[in-house]
Design a protein around this motif. Structure first.
Motif, mmCIF file in Angstrom:
data_model
loop_
_atom_site.group_PDB
_atom_site.id
_atom_site.type_symbol
_atom_site.label_atom_id
_atom_site.label_comp_id
_atom_site.label_asym_id
_atom_site.label_seq_id
_atom_site.Cartn_x
_atom_site.Cartn_y
_atom_site.Cartn_z
ATOM 1 N N PRO A 174 6.593 -2.654 -10.572
ATOM 2 C CA PRO A 174 5.920 -1.711 -11.456
ATOM 3 C C PRO A 174 6.589 -2.497 -12.845
ATOM 4 C CG PRO A 174 7.131 -0.542 -9.793
ATOM 5 C CD PRO A 174 7.291 -2.026 -9.531
ATOM 6 N N GLN A 175 7.523 -3.125 -12.960
ATOM 7 C CA GLN A 175 8.104 -3.723 -14.191
ATOM 8 C C GLN A 175 7.146 -4.826 -14.855
ATOM 9 O OE1 GLN A 175 11.051 -2.652 -15.526
ATOM 10 N NE2 GLN A 175 10.888 -1.208 -13.545
ATOM 11 N N LEU A 176 5.858 -5.211 -13.989
ATOM 12 C CA LEU A 176 4.951 -6.205 -14.231
ATOM 13 C C LEU A 176 3.681 -5.444 -14.618
ATOM 14 C CD1 LEU A 176 5.464 -8.656 -11.212
ATOM 15 C CD2 LEU A 176 6.362 -8.854 -13.385
ATOM 16 N N LEU A 177 3.722 -4.084 -14.813
ATOM 17 C CA LEU A 177 2.440 -3.471 -15.234
ATOM 18 C C LEU A 177 2.490 -3.200 -16.519
ATOM 19 C CD1 LEU A 177 2.498 -0.957 -11.984
ATOM 20 C CD2 LEU A 177 1.257 -3.306 -12.446
ATOM 21 N N ASP A 178 1.348 -2.973 -17.276
ATOM 22 C CA ASP A 178 1.003 -2.710 -18.414
ATOM 23 C C ASP A 178 0.520 -1.200 -18.421
ATOM 24 O OD1 ASP A 178 0.361 -2.120 -21.175
ATOM 25 O OD2 ASP A 178 -1.029 -4.084 -21.516
ATOM 26 N N LEU A 179 1.351 -0.520 -18.728
ATOM 27 C CA LEU A 179 1.008 1.040 -18.524
ATOM 28 C C LEU A 179 0.008 1.538 -19.460
ATOM 29 C CD1 LEU A 179 4.413 2.405 -17.617
ATOM 30 C CD2 LEU A 179 2.875 1.821 -16.039
ATOM 31 N N PRO A 216 -5.402 0.424 -16.823
ATOM 32 C CA PRO A 216 -5.410 0.978 -15.674
ATOM 33 C C PRO A 216 -4.679 0.147 -14.634
ATOM 34 C CG PRO A 216 -7.808 0.832 -16.391
ATOM 35 C CD PRO A 216 -6.559 -0.054 -17.531
ATOM 36 N N VAL A 217 -3.645 1.133 -13.755
ATOM 37 C CA VAL A 217 -2.735 0.630 -12.998
ATOM 38 C C VAL A 217 -3.271 -0.180 -11.917
ATOM 39 C CG1 VAL A 217 -0.662 1.074 -11.476
ATOM 40 C CG2 VAL A 217 -0.805 2.116 -14.009
ATOM 41 N N ALA A 218 -3.954 0.630 -11.153
ATOM 42 C CA ALA A 218 -4.530 0.041 -9.864
ATOM 43 C C ALA A 218 -5.135 -1.265 -9.886
ATOM 44 C CB ALA A 218 -5.563 0.882 -9.271
ATOM 45 N N PRO A 219 -5.987 -1.755 -10.825
ATOM 46 C CA PRO A 219 -6.488 -3.010 -10.912
ATOM 47 C C PRO A 219 -5.242 -4.176 -11.056
ATOM 48 C CG PRO A 219 -7.693 -1.846 -12.053
ATOM 49 C CD PRO A 219 -6.491 -1.063 -11.602
ATOM 50 N N GLN A 220 -4.343 -3.811 -11.875
ATOM 51 C CA GLN A 220 -3.059 -4.652 -12.129
ATOM 52 C C GLN A 220 -2.205 -4.638 -10.800
ATOM 53 O OE1 GLN A 220 -1.047 -4.226 -16.091
ATOM 54 N NE2 GLN A 220 -2.007 -2.070 -16.076
ATOM 55 N N GLY A 241 -0.706 -7.824 -6.350
ATOM 56 C CA GLY A 241 -0.528 -8.009 -4.903
ATOM 57 C C GLY A 241 -1.392 -9.108 -4.287
ATOM 58 N N VAL A 242 -2.300 -9.591 -4.659
ATOM 59 C CA VAL A 242 -3.002 -10.566 -4.176
ATOM 60 C C VAL A 242 -2.247 -11.944 -4.707
ATOM 61 C CG1 VAL A 242 -5.280 -11.926 -4.587
ATOM 62 C CG2 VAL A 242 -5.222 -9.465 -4.376
ATOM 63 N N THR A 243 -1.704 -12.109 -5.823
ATOM 64 C CA THR A 243 -1.044 -13.228 -6.284
ATOM 65 C C THR A 243 0.178 -13.319 -5.345
ATOM 66 O OG1 THR A 243 -1.641 -12.868 -8.610
ATOM 67 C CG2 THR A 243 0.236 -14.171 -8.171
ATOM 68 N N PHE A 244 0.805 -12.300 -5.098
ATOM 69 C CA PHE A 244 2.117 -12.284 -4.234
ATOM 70 C C PHE A 244 1.771 -12.752 -2.987
ATOM 71 C CE2 PHE A 244 5.596 -10.630 -1.417
ATOM 72 C CZ PHE A 244 6.547 -10.974 -2.183
ATOM 73 N N ILE A 245 0.697 -12.416 -2.330
ATOM 74 C CA ILE A 245 0.378 -12.710 -0.948
ATOM 75 C C ILE A 245 0.068 -14.290 -1.055
ATOM 76 C CG2 ILE A 245 -1.523 -12.763 0.821
ATOM 77 C CD1 ILE A 245 0.413 -10.196 0.707
ATOM 78 N N THR A 293 0.776 -1.109 -0.004
ATOM 79 C CA THR A 293 0.118 0.054 -0.098
ATOM 80 C C THR A 293 0.870 1.305 0.091
ATOM 81 O OG1 THR A 293 -1.912 -1.128 1.367
ATOM 82 C CG2 THR A 293 -1.696 1.442 1.267
ATOM 83 N N VAL A 294 1.859 1.195 0.683
ATOM 84 C CA VAL A 294 2.786 2.354 0.904
ATOM 85 C C VAL A 294 3.437 2.598 -0.404
ATOM 86 C CG1 VAL A 294 5.004 3.036 1.693
ATOM 87 C CG2 VAL A 294 3.486 2.206 3.170
ATOM 88 N N SER A 295 3.765 1.523 -1.023
ATOM 89 C CA SER A 295 4.453 1.527 -2.300
ATOM 90 C C SER A 295 3.510 1.970 -3.396
ATOM 91 C CB SER A 295 5.087 0.168 -2.942
ATOM 92 O OG SER A 295 5.447 -0.017 -4.334
ATOM 93 N N ALA A 296 2.375 1.493 -3.502
ATOM 94 C CA ALA A 296 1.342 2.214 -4.325
ATOM 95 C C ALA A 296 0.980 3.455 -4.334
ATOM 96 C CB ALA A 296 0.087 1.216 -4.218
ATOM 97 N N LEU A 297 1.132 4.156 -3.141
ATOM 98 C CA LEU A 297 0.848 5.425 -2.632
ATOM 99 C C LEU A 297 2.079 6.520 -3.061
ATOM 100 C CD1 LEU A 297 -1.070 5.576 0.610
ATOM 101 C CD2 LEU A 297 -1.876 5.737 -1.584
#
Length: 210
Positions: free
Chosen positions: A138-143, A146-150, A155-159, A55-59
């Motif tokens: 961030p390297q796993l995101l498709d810019l 929308p970034v938030a759903p990705q 995050g859920v996958t990592f957990i 969450t900190v990272s996302a912010l």
């Protein structure tokens, strides 16, 4: 997130979660002491910490810690001190045969919160976790999407991967546990695991932002 990208990302995150580290060694040690079922409950602690850090990272606050030598070193120092404390405590812990541990179910049953707290403190005080979430995610995101759903999906996958990793290490600890039934074996175990935590504190102390 595109499912094709997710099927490539998920194995990478699992390998990342399975990499040796203080939390996984803690799960292994808990697996030796109380079994994989109770050890996996303790993994909740690390995942609460990871949710906070993600969450900190996302912010965008994670980038501040990564780029600030002062705050990076403050977080790192807390992690070094705590890992060193756990290492010394484990090294000096009383040698009790594991058969006796099994008879002390009352003591073990009251230990859930302590184990969860231990996993949490180890995870939250490791600045490398922040580096993972700010440099790798961030390297796993498709810019173009929308970034938030990705970020949420990653995050859920990592957990989930962390739960799998914790269970794998806990089961490994359970197998080692069967080989150690004597007081002498417990002394060697406690000293070995204490050395692992103290070595982890040295590695963390030598880490840098690069």
């Amino acid at each position: 997130m595109d499912w094709q990208i997710w099927f490539v990302t998920a194995p990478f995150l699992l390998l990342l979660a399975l990499s040796p580290g203080p939390n996984n060694f803690t799960a292994m040690y808990n697996g030796m002491q109380v079994g994989p079922q109770k050890a996996i409950i303790a993994v909740l602690g690390r995942n609460v910490a990871f949710v906070i850090l993600m969450t900190v990272s996302a912010l965008g606050l994670g980038a501040v810690i990564v780029t600030s030598a002062f705050w990076f070193n403050i977080v790192k120092l807390l992690g070094v001190i705590y890992l060193l404390y756990i290492g010394i405590k484990t090294w000096r812990s009383a040698a009790v045969a594991l058969d006796q541990h099994e008879l002390e179910s009352g003591v073990i049953s009251r230990g859930h919160f302590s184990r969860i707290r231990q996993e949490f403190l180890i995870a939250i005080s490791n600045p490398k976790a922040i580096l993972i979430f700010t440099a790798i995610f961030p390297q796993l995101l498709d810019l173009s999407l929308p970034v938030a759903p990705q970020f949420f999906m990653i995050g859920v996958t990592f957990i989930i991967c962390e739960f799998i990793s914790g269970y794998v290490y806990a089961v490994s600890g359970k197998q080692i546990r069967r080989l150690i039934k004597s007081q002498k074996g417990m002394i060697k175990l406690n000293k070995s695991m204490g050395s692992v935590f103290m070595f982890a504190s040295i590695l963390l102390a030598s880490s840098s932002r690069s």
